[in-house]
Structures are given as structure tokens and as C-alpha cells.
Scaffold this active site. Structure first.
Site: not given
Length: 645
Positions: A521-522
Site C-alpha cells: 500500500q505504501c
């Protein structure tokens, strides 16, 4: 003051206006650069209009001194001069004062011997300015030479000074006050103002007897003394006409305020030795006790003006040696839309500002989190505490860095293929699409800087539709890409255009954010990668702007900054970067003519359909049909001339 006593003259100095130094700074940066040749300049001789008090100026340097457009009033005159702006403080300090003084005097003596001064008597007041501009500090060192041809000890009063009003009749005074003759020096013959050039040697007796007077603009307002401007005039008239005396009318506005005085002169046998010239008043003594004035412009400048001038300086210095034709004004005028205001968005914005691009619009829907400030260089801890929107925080930060930045923020979530839209959301999404379309049309360049692939599709398609420069940058863990999308027009030489971000895909973009772990996600990258990628993206943009073919730049053709590659792909595994070239794909789901035509035909309805069903892109573009065609055959990459039918 009585006859036969040594004459005394009031010393007056040159004054400078703020506008003069501001213009000189601009000329040095943008026009003269490393050229330190002498140039012609001018000053305004300001005549006093009083018998009492002391004048605080005689020659005045202003904006017009460097533009060549002087518009003096009736009480002012234009005096010619020479200006030399040195490139270094060392050459300024080492200036040969004696040589310049002798040169100035020799020129004046040549005009006196030939009688040329009668045509242009103001040349006898010619001045010389030597200066050094410390542009970074907005500080100017300068000194002035007003060359005087003989010492005042050789001049005495032939008679006591008188008020002009006591000598001239009312009628004569009116003729002098209402004269049509222009210039600071003229003759008065039979009580009528005449050009100095009308005098001949047959007038010598009348000059010596005082029947013909020489009128000179007098900047001095001290009651009985004339200013320094009369000294060279006295010498010139006595030397050329071979007379021992001359009567000078020092004009101070009108006859009622003026002074008349007759001077007796001893002409030296050796006229080649100048008396004086360099201004001895000083605010600072430099090497060798060389007197110099120092003007600090920064104390008069608004802090925002200081920021503006300083921001331009380093860019302008590129034009001195490296890239003389660099179109800085054209670059600065560009409006950039940054889609994504995170790690890459912050880096791109900072690099754009370094290039003087301050018209920046940020788009982002996210808020600043506590993990952002250490990686995203426009955000602070306070932004995270306030949960400030990233676009807003980035725009505000740019203005803190550079108060004149024209930065704007748009809180917006970019519609993405594979991210379905419900019936209740349709109206809001339609409005977002229309607003984004308008934003793209209003900007010159679109930077694709989002953290997901599908978020780049709509900006790619709309940038192609509006034929805007599109710069795409993306990150991996230890690699990056910066690329420019192609123009809608084929390259004039190759007949093709370069590919977009989606041209190499054989599938439509879809939801890549679903079912992802935290590390997915990052944006997990080596920390330095984002700065390198952002810098490459901006440099690619600038190379495109400065290339002869602009948006249609050929990847091999060199522009003023070198090549303008299609893609730059780098890896920190081996600290290498490569330039890659690719042509557009006719079946591309992002930039193909069929996709653009479908959007132009159906508008937001087409986008909404794609959001819910991304496969529509491959069907409309022809990619689906092509894949069906090769399904049962040996796999082959699409050829450059695929027709996608």
C-alpha cells in the site's frame, strides 16, 4: 569676494536614484553578462533655483541614464558620460585612475583646440563612472571622475560677483528666461541668448570686455560662488578665443536667482596635465585608499522583490556562458498540473521552482500523515497534526518558500478504471471528470505522479485529447522511470510519435489497490530514488520546452540542453540510467485515436463505463481483438504498424 582674489567654486557631486541601480542590475544579468566594455550613459544636470542654501546635487543618474530616453525639464540638461561595470571587485579596485583621468581630459582638450566644443559644449562636462555590481548582495561599488582641466589657483575674480538681476534689464531678463535655446551652455550677445556655435574669433574683444556673456546651468545655490560646471567652460572660452577674461552667468532657474561673475584666467604653458577629477568623497576606503561610494539596494527593496530577483539570479547566470539562448521567460510562463502531491509531487514542485516555474496546481485527495514529512519535502509535522490535505499543504509550503509563487490546490480523487461507481456517486464523479478535464485544458503540462497505475489513465487520456505535454514518473524499490508522452501529431521526420505510459501494456488498467498488504500500500523505495526520479522528470520537461521541435522532439536530435530522450530508466542496483525510445501503439488503451474519439463522442458517460468495466478500453481500442487474433498462434509483440482492426 573682491577683484584679483582667487576664485572659489562650489563642489557638487553625482547622486544616483534607486531606479538606476535596479536597471543596471537587470542589464548586467540579462544583457551585458560578462561584457564589461565601456558604454555611453548620461546624467541630468539639475540647475539650482535659489540664492540661499546649498544644493545637494548637480548631476543625477536615474533610470533614463541607462535607457537613453531623457526628458529634461526647462531647469535640467542632459550631460553625456561613460560607464564601465567591472566583472570582479578585484578589477574594480585595480582601476587605473590616472590613465582614465588623462584620457578624459585629452578628449576635452582636443575638442577645445579644434573648436568642436562650440557645437556640443555639454561635452566639456562629460563624466566617467566606474562600478562593480555585487548582484547577490544587491550592493554597488562606484566612483566618479569629473575631469577638470586646470587648477582653480589659475583663476581669479576680475570683478566682484553680482546678482544678474542688477545687470540685465527687465526686457533682457525676459528674453533669457523665455529662451528657446536648448542645452546647459549658451552665449548672451546683445542681451539675446544665442548658440555658442555662432561665436567666432571676431567676437573675442566682446567676450573679453564682458559684452558677450557665457550662460551655464549652475547647480550651486551658494550665494556668491558658481558650481564646478563653469570651470572647464572658463578654460575653453579663454583658451580658444585667446582672451584673458570671461563673464559667466550662472543660471539658477530665472535671472532673479542667478549670479554673474567675471573671471581672469592664466592659461598654463602645459595644458596636458589635468587638475583633478575623481570624487574624493567616500563612504568606504578600499585597497590603496581608493575612494568609492557603496550603495546597498537591498535596504530599499521589498522582501518579496528581493526573493524574486534572487530566485532569477542563478538561472540568469546560465545565459552568461552556458546557454545564452535559454528561454527563461517562456519557461517561467508555463502552467503545470501535478496529479499527485506526495513523494514525487513534492520533489517535482521543488525542481520546477528551481527552474523559475511558479504556476503550479496540486491535485490530491489524501491528508498529510506522520510518516510523510521526512520523505515528502513540502510537508511539516504541523501539517500532519492538522491532518492537512496534501495538495493544500504543498501549495502553502511553496508560498512559504517563495511568496510570489502562484500555487493552487485542488482536493480531488482521480476516477480510476476498475474502481466501480454506484448510482449515488455518478453525479459527483461526473462533476469531478468535468473539472479535471477543465484543469488539463488550462495548463501547459501535466505531471503524472500518483502511487497507482490506474490513477494515471485518465490524466494520460485527457492530456492526449488536449495535446498537452505529459510527463510521467514512477518508482520501484530501487529503480525509477521518467518519460514524456507523445504529441498527437506525428514527428515530422519519423512519421510516428513516442509512446505513453500504457502503450507497452497488453491489458487494460484495473484495480491494483485491492487486497494489498501494508508494504504494497505504501511507496516502498530506497529514499533517494524519489529525488532522482523527480529531478529527471522536470529536466525532461525543460528539455522538451527548449528543444527546437518542442513537444514533437526527436529523441536523438540535440536541443540547446542536449538530447530530449523519450524515457529515462534508472536503477540503484548498479547506479546506472538508460535512455529508451518507444513508439506509440495503435491499440493503446490510454492514447490511441479510438479511445480519444470515444471520449469526445460520449464524454463522461464513457469514463463512467470504463470505471465500472475496464475491459471496455481494450474492446474500444482494438487491443481485445488483437489478443483474440494471436491467442491460438505463437505469441508475438505488436508490430509498430499494427492496425488493430
Amino acid at each position: 569676494m573682491t577683484a584679483n582674489t582667487n576664485a572659489q567654486f562650489e563642489k557638487c557631486s553625482i547622486t544616483t536614484k534607486y531606479e538606476f541601480w535596479s536597471k543596471l542590475e537587470s542589464l548586467k544579468i540579462d544583457v551585458w553578462k560578462l561584457d564589461d566594455a565601456e558604454i555611453s550613459t548620461s546624467a541630468i544636470l539639475v540647475m539650482s533655483n535659489s540664492l540661499d542654501g546649498k544644493s545637494d546635487k548637480s548631476l543625477e543618474l536615474g533610470l533614463e541614464s541607462l535607457t537613453g530616453k531623457q526628458y529634461p525639464s526647462i531647469y535640467e540638461a542632459v550631460i553625456p558620460g561613460t560607464l564601465k561595470c567591472h566583472n570582479t571587485i578585484e578589477t574594480y579596485e585595480a582601476v587605473d585612475r590616472k590613465s582614465i583621468l588623462h584620457s578624459e581630459c585629452d578628449k576635452k582638450l582636443d575638442q577645445i583646440r579644434s573648436g568642436e566644443f562650440l557645437k556640443n559644449p555639454q561635452n566639456l562636462l562629460h563624466f566617467y563612472v566606474s562600478c562593480y555590481a555585487d548582484i547577490k548582495g544587491h550592493t554597488f561599488h562606484w566612483k566618479v571622475c569629473n575631469s577638470l582641466l586646470f587648477p582653480s589657483t589659475l583663476v581669479s575674480y576680475a570683478d566682484s560677483p553680482k546678482k544678474a538681476a542688477s545687470v540685465f534689464t527687465i526686457e533682457a531678463a525676459e528674453k533669457i528666461d523665455n529662451r528657446t535655446i536648448k542645452g546647459p551652455i549658451f552665449a548672451i550677445k546683445d542681451s539675446v541668448p544665442v548658440d555658442l556655435s555662432t561665436l567666432t574669433h571676431s567676437d573675442s574683444n566682446d567676450i573679453a570686455s564682458g559684452k558677450i556673456q557665457i550662460a551655464v546651468y549652475d547647480p550651486c545655490s551658494t550665494g556668491t560662488r558658481h558650481g564646478w560646471t563653469v570651470r572647464n567652460i572658463i578654460f575653453a572660452v579663454c583658451f580658444y578665443f585667446k582672451v584673458p577674461t570671461v563673464t559667466i552667468l550662472g543660471l539658477r532657474g530665472t535671472i532673479s536667482s542667478s549670479m554673474l561673475c567675471s573671471y581672469k584666467v592664466i592659461i598654463p604653458e602645459d595644458t596636458s596635465k589635468p587638475s583633478a577629477g575623481w570624487d574624493k568623497d567616500s563612504w568606504l576606503l578600499m585597497a590603496g585608499n581608493l575612494p568609492t561610494h557603496v550603495t546597498d539596494l537591498s535596504q530599499f527593496m521589498d522582501d518579496k522583490l528581493l526573493a524574486e530577483e534572487s530566485a532569477k539570479l542563478n538561472l540568469s547566470l546560465m545565459k552568461w556562458r552556458m546557454v545564452p539562448e535559454l528561454p527563461l521567460d517562456d519557461i517561467a510562463a508555463k502552467k503545470c498540473l501535478l496529479v499527485g502531491s506526495g513523494t514525487l509531487g513534492c520533489g517535482v514542485a521543488r525542481n520546477l521552482m528551481k527552474w523559475g516555474v511558479f504556476n503550479i496546481t496540486f491535485i490530491d485527495r489524501g491528508n498529510v500523515s506522520f510518516s510523510n514529512p521526512v520523505r515528502q519535502n513540502l510537508f511539516t509535522h504541523a501539517d500532519a497534526v492538522a491532518k492537512k490535505n496534501k495538495a493544500v499543504a504543498a501549495a502553502d509550503a511553496c508560498k512559504l518558500i517563495y511568496p510570489l509563487a502562484n500555487t493552487k490546490a485542488v482536493e480531488m480523487s482521480i476516477p480510476m478504471p476498475g474502481h466501480p461507481v454506484g448510482d449515488k456517486q455518478r453525479k459527483g464523479i461526473q462533476k469531478t471528470i468535468e473539472e479535471f478535464d477543465k484543469l488539463v485544458s488550462e495548463h501547459d503540462a501535466v505531471f503524472l505522479l500518483t502511487d497507482s497505475r490506474e490513477a494515471r489513465w485518465l490524466p494520460t487520456m485527457m492530456a492526449t485529447k488536449h495535446n498537452k505535454i505529459a510527463i510521467n514518473s514512477a518508482l520501484g524499490f530501487d529503480n525509477y522511470v521518467a518519460m514524456r508522452h507523445g504529441s498527437t501529431a506525428p514527428h515530422p521526420k519519423e512519421g510516428k510519435r513516442v509512446s505513453c505510459y500504457f502503450c507497452q501494456d497488453i491489458a487494460e488498467p484495473t484495480d491494483t489497490l485491492k487486497d494489498r498488504t501494508l508494504d504494497q500500500q505504501c511507496t516502498v523505495t530506497r529514499p533517494g530514488i524519489s529525488d532522482i526520479a523527480a529531478a529527471n522528470a522536470v529536466e525532461l520537461f525543460i528539455s522538451t520546452l527548449t528543444h527546437p521541435s518542442k513537444y514533437e522532439a526527436d529523441h536523438q536530435e540535440r536541443g540547446m540542453l542536449g538530447i530530449c530522450p523519450h524515457q529515462v530508466r534508472g536503477s540503484m542496483q548498479d547506479f546506472a540510467a538508460n535512455t529508451i525510445y518507444g513508439v506509440n501503439y495503435d491499440c493503446c488503451v490510454g492514447c490511441s485515436p479510438k479511445i480519444i474519439a470515444e471520449y469526445e463522442k460520449r464524454g463522461t458517460e464513457f469514463i463512467l463505463e470504463v470505471l465500472n468495466d475496464p475491459t471496455q478500453l481494450s474492446k474500444i481500442s482494438g487491443l481485445h481483438a488483437f489478443l483474440e487474433k494471436v491467442k491460438d498462434e505463437d505469441f508475438a509483440l505488436p508490430s509498430d504498424d499494427s492496425d488493430c482492426e
